[in-house]
Design a protein around this motif. Structure first.
Motif, PDB file in Angstrom:
ATOM      1  N   VAL A 280       2.886  -7.756   2.984  1.00 15.76           N
ATOM      2  CA  VAL A 280       4.338  -7.522   3.040  1.00 15.76           C
ATOM      3  C   VAL A 280       4.827  -6.898   1.738  1.00 15.76           C
ATOM      4  O   VAL A 280       5.621  -5.942   1.746  1.00 15.76           O
ATOM      5  N   VAL A 281       4.368  -7.423   0.605  1.00 12.19           N
ATOM      6  CA  VAL A 281       4.775  -6.886  -0.698  1.00 12.19           C
ATOM      7  C   VAL A 281       4.339  -5.427  -0.830  1.00 12.19           C
ATOM      8  O   VAL A 281       5.117  -4.572  -1.283  1.00 12.19           O
ATOM      9  N   THR A 282       3.122  -5.128  -0.418  1.00 14.09           N
ATOM     10  CA  THR A 282       2.601  -3.764  -0.532  1.00 14.09           C
ATOM     11  C   THR A 282       3.331  -2.801   0.395  1.00 14.09           C
ATOM     12  O   THR A 282       3.741  -1.699  -0.024  1.00 14.09           O
ATOM     13  N   VAL A 283       3.520  -3.207   1.647  1.00 13.41           N
ATOM     14  CA  VAL A 283       4.190  -2.341   2.624  1.00 13.41           C
ATOM     15  C   VAL A 283       5.648  -2.133   2.241  1.00 13.41           C
ATOM     16  O   VAL A 283       6.176  -1.008   2.337  1.00 13.41           O
ATOM     17  N   ARG A 284       6.316  -3.196   1.796  1.00  8.95           N
ATOM     18  CA  ARG A 284       7.725  -3.064   1.385  1.00  8.95           C
ATOM     19  C   ARG A 284       7.866  -2.021   0.292  1.00  8.95           C
ATOM     20  O   ARG A 284       8.738  -1.123   0.363  1.00  8.95           O
ATOM     21  N   ALA A 285       7.014  -2.107  -0.742  1.00  4.94           N
ATOM     22  CA  ALA A 285       7.095  -1.163  -1.853  1.00  4.94           C
ATOM     23  C   ALA A 285       6.764   0.262  -1.396  1.00  4.94           C
ATOM     24  O   ALA A 285       7.464   1.217  -1.751  1.00  4.94           O
ATOM     25  N   SER A 286       5.724   0.403  -0.598  1.00  2.05           N
ATOM     26  CA  SER A 286       5.294   1.739  -0.162  1.00  2.05           C
ATOM     27  C   SER A 286       6.351   2.426   0.689  1.00  2.05           C
ATOM     28  O   SER A 286       6.640   3.619   0.507  1.00  2.05           O
ATOM     29  N   VAL A 287       6.954   1.682   1.607  1.00  2.85           N
ATOM     30  CA  VAL A 287       7.927   2.265   2.547  1.00  2.85           C
ATOM     31  C   VAL A 287       9.236   2.594   1.861  1.00  2.85           C
ATOM     32  O   VAL A 287       9.814   3.671   2.052  1.00  2.85           O
ATOM     33  N   ILE A 288       9.707   1.654   1.019  1.00  2.00           N
ATOM     34  CA  ILE A 288      11.043   1.845   0.437  1.00  2.00           C
ATOM     35  C   ILE A 288      11.034   2.916  -0.651  1.00  2.00           C
ATOM     36  O   ILE A 288      12.038   3.585  -0.894  1.00  2.00           O
ATOM     37  N   ILE A 289       9.869   3.123  -1.320  1.00  2.00           N
ATOM     38  CA  ILE A 289       9.801   4.107  -2.412  1.00  2.00           C
ATOM     39  C   ILE A 289       9.509   5.510  -1.894  1.00  2.00           C
ATOM     40  O   ILE A 289       9.901   6.496  -2.529  1.00  2.00           O
ATOM     41  N   ILE A 290       8.878   5.637  -0.743  1.00  4.67           N
ATOM     42  CA  ILE A 290       8.474   6.954  -0.254  1.00  4.67           C
ATOM     43  C   ILE A 290       9.657   7.900  -0.099  1.00  4.67           C
ATOM     44  O   ILE A 290       9.529   9.126  -0.230  1.00  4.67           O
ATOM     45  N   MET A 291      10.862   7.324   0.138  1.00  4.97           N
ATOM     46  CA  MET A 291      12.044   8.163   0.329  1.00  4.97           C
ATOM     47  C   MET A 291      12.489   8.837  -0.966  1.00  4.97           C
ATOM     48  O   MET A 291      13.136   9.888  -0.913  1.00  4.97           O
ATOM     49  N   CYS A 292      12.166   8.272  -2.116  1.00  9.67           N
ATOM     50  CA  CYS A 292      12.596   8.879  -3.390  1.00  9.67           C
ATOM     51  C   CYS A 292      12.000  10.272  -3.581  1.00  9.67           C
ATOM     52  O   CYS A 292      12.752  11.243  -3.777  1.00  9.67           O
ATOM     53  N   PRO A 293      10.674  10.447  -3.550  1.00  8.55           N
ATOM     54  CA  PRO A 293      10.145  11.817  -3.675  1.00  8.55           C
ATOM     55  C   PRO A 293      10.498  12.708  -2.483  1.00  8.55           C
ATOM     56  O   PRO A 293      10.686  13.924  -2.659  1.00  8.55           O
ATOM     57  N   LEU A 294      10.601  12.123  -1.268  1.00  8.53           N
ATOM     58  CA  LEU A 294      10.954  12.936  -0.103  1.00  8.53           C
ATOM     59  C   LEU A 294      12.361  13.511  -0.233  1.00  8.53           C
ATOM     60  O   LEU A 294      12.601  14.687   0.099  1.00  8.53           O
ATOM     61  N   LEU A 295      13.310  12.708  -0.702  1.00  9.30           N
ATOM     62  CA  LEU A 295      14.684  13.194  -0.882  1.00  9.30           C
ATOM     63  C   LEU A 295      14.747  14.303  -1.922  1.00  9.30           C
ATOM     64  O   LEU A 295      15.535  15.244  -1.792  1.00  9.30           O
ATOM     65  N   ILE A 296      13.942  14.194  -2.962  1.00  8.21           N
ATOM     66  CA  ILE A 296      13.901  15.259  -3.973  1.00  8.21           C
ATOM     67  C   ILE A 296      13.275  16.522  -3.382  1.00  8.21           C
ATOM     68  O   ILE A 296      13.787  17.632  -3.560  1.00  8.21           O
ATOM     69  N   LYS A 297      12.178  16.330  -2.655  1.00  8.43           N
ATOM     70  CA  LYS A 297      11.451  17.478  -2.087  1.00  8.43           C
ATOM     71  C   LYS A 297      12.286  18.209  -1.038  1.00  8.43           C
ATOM     72  O   LYS A 297      12.311  19.454  -0.995  1.00  8.43           O
ATOM     73  N   LEU A 298      13.001  17.454  -0.209  1.00 11.75           N
ATOM     74  CA  LEU A 298      13.720  18.051   0.919  1.00 11.75           C
ATOM     75  C   LEU A 298      15.135  18.489   0.562  1.00 11.75           C
ATOM     76  O   LEU A 298      15.628  19.481   1.106  1.00 11.75           O
ATOM     77  N   ARG A 299      15.817  17.764  -0.334  1.00 13.88           N
ATOM     78  CA  ARG A 299      17.227  18.044  -0.602  1.00 13.88           C
ATOM     79  C   ARG A 299      17.440  18.971  -1.792  1.00 13.88           C
ATOM     80  O   ARG A 299      18.369  19.780  -1.795  1.00 13.88           O
ATOM     81  N   LEU A 300      16.633  18.795  -2.847  1.00 11.44           N
ATOM     82  CA  LEU A 300      16.904  19.494  -4.109  1.00 11.44           C
ATOM     83  C   LEU A 300      16.027  20.737  -4.222  1.00 11.44           C
ATOM     84  O   LEU A 300      14.803  20.637  -4.306  1.00 11.44           O
ATOM     85  N   LYS A 301      16.673  21.888  -4.223  1.00 10.27           N
ATOM     86  CA  LYS A 301      15.954  23.169  -4.325  1.00 10.27           C
ATOM     87  C   LYS A 301      16.203  23.852  -5.665  1.00 10.27           C
ATOM     88  O   LYS A 301      15.353  24.577  -6.166  1.00 10.27           O
ATOM     89  N   HIS A 302      17.400  23.649  -6.228  1.00 13.60           N
ATOM     90  CA  HIS A 302      17.792  24.332  -7.460  1.00 13.60           C
ATOM     91  C   HIS A 302      17.806  23.333  -8.622  1.00 13.60           C
ATOM     92  O   HIS A 302      18.351  22.232  -8.498  1.00 13.60           O
ATOM     93  N   PHE A 303      17.230  23.768  -9.754  1.00 11.94           N
ATOM     94  CA  PHE A 303      17.167  22.915 -10.950  1.00 11.94           C
ATOM     95  C   PHE A 303      17.685  23.690 -12.148  1.00 11.94           C
ATOM     96  O   PHE A 303      17.380  24.887 -12.314  1.00 11.94           O
ATOM     97  N   ARG A 304      18.488  23.025 -12.972  1.00 14.93           N
ATOM     98  CA  ARG A 304      19.036  23.685 -14.156  1.00 14.93           C
ATOM     99  C   ARG A 304      17.935  24.087 -15.124  1.00 14.93           C
ATOM    100  O   ARG A 304      18.038  25.089 -15.821  1.00 14.93           O
ATOM    101  N   THR A 305      16.909  23.254 -15.209  1.00 12.50           N
ATOM    102  CA  THR A 305      15.778  23.498 -16.104  1.00 12.50           C
ATOM    103  C   THR A 305      14.550  22.819 -15.520  1.00 12.50           C
ATOM    104  O   THR A 305      14.667  21.912 -14.688  1.00 12.50           O
TER     105      THR A 305
END
Length: 716
Positions: A149-174
């Motif tokens: 449960v501890v492992t799955v909770r961490a894996s599932v809840i954190i996966i959205m952080c890089p996905l949101l960056i990859k899918l939403r953010l295209k332009h970067f100031r630097t």
């Protein structure tokens, strides 16, 4: 990579700059980071091996501890290799996808660590509040389910952080990230788009994982304290609570750094970037380093596993002072026979005490056992003692003549046994001790060199800092070489006069350190409360007089200590249960009335450390009174910032000093190995930490270090 309207579109790489403002000295900073990484990897790997191999440790608490160690290993391996590549090889580029993968694993392991700490708190709750149902509640199946449960909770809840960056953010100031590793908020901050969703999800993760876990850990301990304080006997309460101390320490050092880093990233706009990044790195490196040490020191089963692993079976009786004997009154006669045979061993000149009858010998043996002459708990049976004694070819120690003749003579040598109960693990313990000693030598020598060669640093604060560095070097150099000789070569013998000299140097220089802290507090008081008169009050001649007064006070008040010890008879034993000669350790093995000597020691402690601490507190009360009357917030923060280094150094030095002082005199229930560990930390850690704190916090020293290393780099 294409730039559109001043922004970078879908960058293929990011550039990690390391620690902002300290780029030129990152190869120097990398040394303690590498040492921490090696020790963390070694400690956690050793912990997993011991728990895996020792079937008696296949219990819920140790299973969770093994998972925590594996998590710590994963966390350090995620960030440290790339961080050291940045510091030493200037390899700062990291592929965009690699950055997101590093971010995912770093935050996943952090969330897993928090979940494991909650599982360990639950285990303590069941063990103390429901002890009869502990094994039926936390079965093997339940343990596996909790870990999953501890492992799955961490894996599932954190996966959205890089996905949101990859899918939403295209332009970067630097593409330059002001950090030493890829972290969610550090990447989000360089985006040139609306990042409200990313920040909100980051906060949601922090609350739903860390916040949730902290709340339930506090609830667990609320129930634990309620159950503990309902126990009728004081010893039962102490024993029950003692099973939780290691977990509480690990929990506090993990969550304090976690919350500080999390909130500074979001709300700490006035915190210097270098301070924030350093703390972020410490947050990922220090807990993995400390966790195995804390549990290794506090947990008897793990400690015994370490000793068993590092000690060959045939060598467990190699040195007679390493015996761990737990003997009852009915075995006194047998022990007397064994000791007599050891003393009368063929070939040992003067080994027997002529004319002493058997009854007298046995009575003396009993007294020796009661006084600690034969050591501590032993795993060997009484039936095997004679064989063990003969196999080890035990030599008659120096103490025998004084112990058995009962005369007021001084032993020619004392025997230091190191850390009681951990003698066989001295080799392992010596690794961090030697590293800390080397860092202390390097740091304080560098500090002295920089202040001496830079005329702009010839000011009161830095001159007092030089005096403190010299005292630190003397203290650690007086104790550590002999300590390492004991740990590495089993050279526990120290001559009586050398022991008294060590007592004088350690205590007098420790007293001088306290005086230099007071002088530095006085300098801060004058600089803040009377800034216009600072240079007129603290002239070079006044600084020299203050330094001389501190040295004279330390030598004058502490010079009677060796004589007070020399005049004592040591007719019980010459074994010192310590890693170095210390005043109270010698007082405890004397066989005469020591009340006057103890009283004098207490008076000296109060007149030096006690008075200094009170005056330092008074200085800071006046400083705070002045600071809070300043008109602007910026002025108040800037003024307080000049005192932060001094306050940190005082806390690092005085906390273990007071603990060591009080436990030696009043802490009869404190385990010996805990006391000796803290005593060694008191001598080793402040000399290492002081130059680091002032080097990081003091801009002028930091600039001088950067200038020094930049010059060397140009020469190369």
């Amino acid at each position: 990579m294409p730039f559109i309207n001043g922004t970078c579109f879908k960058p293929s790489v990011f550039t990690l700059i390391g620690i902002p403002g300290l780029e030129s000295v990152q190869h120097w900073i990398g040394i303690p980071f590498l040492i921490s990484f090696i020790l963390a990897s070694f400690g956690n790997g050793l912990l997993i091996t011991i728990i895996h191999n020792e079937h008696s440790l296949h219990e819920p608490m140790y299973v969770f501890l093994a998972v925590l160690a594996a998590t710590d290993l994963g966390l350090t391996l995620c960030i440290t290799p790339k961080m050291l590549a940045i510091f030493w090889l200037q390899s700062r580029e990291i592929h965009f996808d690699s950055c997101l993968i590093q971010m995912y694993f770093t935050h996943t392991f952090q969330c897993m660590e928090s979940g494991i700490l909650l599982a360990m708190a639950f285990d303590r709750y069941v063990a103390i509040c429901e002890p009869l149902r502990h094994s039926s509640i936390l079965t093997k199946k339940v343990l596996i389910s909790i870990i999953m449960v501890v492992t799955v909770r961490a894996s599932v809840i954190i996966i959205m952080c890089p996905l949101l960056i990859k899918l939403r953010l295209k332009h970067f100031r630097t593409t330059v990230i002001s950090h030493s590793y890829c972290e969610h908020m550090a990447v989000v901050k360089v985006a040139a788009e609306n990042v409200r969703v990313n920040k909100a999800y980051g906060l949601f993760v922090a609350f739903s994982v860390l916040g949730f876990d902290v709340i339930f850990i506090f609830l667990s301990y609320a129930f634990i304290f309620q159950a503990v304080f309902k126990l009728s006997q004081k010893e039962a309460r102490f024993k029950a609570f003692n099973t939780c101390t290691a977990h509480i320490f690990v929990f506090l050092q993990f969550y304090i750094l976690t919350f500080f880093t999390s909130f500074i990233h979001r709300f700490g706009f006035n915190v210097a970037p270098s301070v924030h990044i350093l703390l972020s790195n410490l947050y990922l490196l220090v807990p993995p380093l400390l966790n195995p040490i804390v549990y290794g020191v506090k947990t008897k089963q793990i400690r015994e596993g370490v000793i068993k692993m590092f000690t060959p079976k045939d060598d467990r009786v190699e040195h007679w002072w390493h015996y761990n004997i737990k003997i009852s009154q009915e075995y006194m006669d047998i022990a007397g026979d064994i000791l007599t045979k050891a003393m009368c061993h063929e070939g040992e000149e003067g080994g027997c005490i002529k004319g002493q009858d058997d009854t007298n010998m046995r009575a003396t043996c009993a007294e020796g056992l009661e006084s600690g002459f034969l050591g501590r708990e032993m795993k060997y049976s009484i039936e095997n003692l004679d064989e063990i004694t003969m196999k080890s070819k035990l030599k008659r120690p120096t103490l025998v003549m004084s112990a058995y003749n009962k005369t007021n003579v001084h032993p020619t040598t004392f025997i230091l046994i190191g850390i009681p109960g951990l003698e066989a693990a001295h080799i392992w313990i010596s690794i961090p001790f030697s590293m800390v000693y080397l860092l202390a030598l390097l740091g304080n020598s560098s500090l002295l060199f920089i202040i001496k060669t830079d005329p702009s640093l010839h000011e009161p604060m830095y001159l007092f800092l030089c005096m403190l560095a010299v005292a630190d070097l003397v203290v650690c150099t007086t104790a550590v070489p002999k300590l390492l000789s004991l740990f590495w070569f089993h050279d526990g013998e120290i001559r009586f006069e050398a022991c008294l000299t060590q007592v004088f140097l350690i205590h007098s220089c420790s007293t001088m350190e306290s005086g230099f802290f007071l002088a530095m507090a006085f300098d801060r008081y004058v600089a803040i409360c009377n800034p216009l008169r600072h240079s007129a009050i603290l002239t070079h001649s006044v600084i020299g007089e203050i330094g001389l007064a501190i040295v004279l006070r330390g030598t004058t008040l502490l010079s009677p200590h060796p004589f007070l010890l020399r005049w004592l008879p040591y007719c019980r034993t010459n074994i010192i249960s310590h890693t170095y000669c210390e005043f109270m350790a010698l007082i405890k093995i004397a066989c005469a009335e020591t009340r006057i000597r103890r009283a004098y020691s207490l008076i000296v402690a109060f007149l030096t450390g006690g008075v200094d601490f009170i005056l330092i507190i008074c200085s800071y009360v006046l400083i705070l009174h002045t600071v809070f009357h300043l008109p602007s917030k910026d002025a108040r923060l800037k003024t307080l910032g000049t005192c932060v280094s001094h306050v940190c150094v005082i806390l690092v030095s005085y906390t273990p000093a007071f603990f060591s002082f009080l436990t030696h005199r009043f802490g009869h229930h404190v385990a010996p190995h805990i006391h000796i560990f803290v005593a060694n930390i008191y001598l080793l850690v402040p000399p290492m930490v002081n130059p680091i704190i002032y080097g990081v916090r003091t801009k002028r020293i930091r600039d001088r270090v950067i200038k020094l290393f930049s010059f060397q780099k140009q020469l190369n």
